[in-house]
Scaffold this motif. Structure first.
Motif: not given
Length: 316
Positions: A53-55, A14-16, A142-144
């Motif tokens: 959720c993405r941001f 999951f990319y943020g 950022y993200g997992i």
């Protein structure tokens, strides 16, 4: 997402993205003059996931995991190949631990697992301007970021193996870190050997594990006919081997196995010359001095820069 109690389906990795940098990282444009406001996809990218959720800088992930065995017989871990940020991991609403970094694999030991359904919860925080993340306070992304899975390891297991090779000295050596979570009732054997094309090409001496004090073990042997990593052409003609480490009980059963891929590629300086596996290397040209790391994350620049580095016999 933060301030939004609704749950939505998501997939890992999951990319943020930081709201301010959305238009530089994604094919989107601002719908208004507010750079933190609503964004819309560019033509042809209408399918893009632009949910809040993405941001969001804080995100909860939750998944039901069904186990058809008794997990207390194993050491259980949450494992992820890469996380940029901080995670807190819970199992069945019990806190298990935290991981806070952006380099290397993320590992958190799990507790409170039971046979049947389990609720795995991950609380993710994007890099902030406090703690370890001072230099990444304005992280654009950022993200997992890597694949995630659960590890179920034996009570006594190999945590990691480091392989060191020397082409000049014709040798291979290993450093094995062994995790011991319960007493060793009978001696264990640590067996290491090297595989190539499905065949054993080199055996290292067996080692005995007598008690839980033997947690770091060193091994090694000479190897005069190892094939070195090639030099030249597009990928450097890699010659790779696999080191297999087996933990064997008194009955001959393998209770744990670790595999590491390695090769013989040694660089040294003699006088004013650079050598790799005995061949003189001439380093020439400017292959990226002055380019920040963030620019090398652009795929097209990576193709250009890394190709140039390989042309100059650099490992890129």
């Amino acid at each position: 997402a933060e301030n939004d109690p609704a749950w939505s389906k998501a997939e890992l990795p999951f990319y943020g993205f930081n709201k301010y940098f959305r238009t530089t990282r994604l094919p989107v444009r601002n719908a208004t003059k507010d750079v933190y406001g609503h964004v819309i996809p560019m033509d042809g990218w209408e399918h893009l996931d632009l949910s809040e959720c993405r941001f969001a800088p804080i995100i909860w992930f939750e998944k039901t995991v069904n186990l058809d065995f008794e997990p207390s017989d194993f050491v259980a871990q949450y494992f992820c190949e890469g996380i940029w940020g901080r995670i807190h991991v819970f199992v069945n609403e019990e806190y298990c631990g935290m991981w806070d970094n952006f380099i290397g694999n993320a590992v958190v030991n799990l507790s409170n697992l039971r046979k049947g359904d389990n609720k795995l919860t991950i609380f993710f925080e994007a890099p902030r301007e406090t703690g370890k993340h001072d230099l990444a306070g304005m992280a654009e992304q950022y993200g997992i970021l890597g694949n995630s899975w659960l590890n179920f390891l034996p009570k006594n297991y190999v945590e990691s193996v480091r392989v060191d090779t020397s082409w000049r000295n014709a040798s291979i050596s290993t450093t094995t870190h062994f995790i011991c979570t319960e007493a060793i009732d009978s001696p264990l054997t640590l067996r290491q050997y090297v595989m190539s094309n499905g065949k054993i090409v080199k055996r290292l001496p067996d080692m005995r594990l007598l008690n839980c004090d033997d947690v770091v073990l060193s091994n090694g042997t000479s190897w005069t006919d190892a094939q070195p990593w090639g030099i030249g052409d597009e990928a450097g003609s890699p010659v790779l081997y696999t080191l297999v480490t087996d933990v064997i009980d008194e009955n001959g059963a393998i209770i744990d196995r670790q595999e590491e891929t390695f090769g013989f590629r040694e660089v040294w300086i003699a006088g004013s010359q650079i050598y790799m596996n005995g061949k003189r290397i001439i380093v020439q040209g400017d292959v990226g001095v002055g380019l920040g790391w963030e620019k090398l994350t652009v795929p097209k620049l990576m193709d250009i820069q890394f190709t140039a580095m390989r042309y100059d016999n650099m490992n890129a």
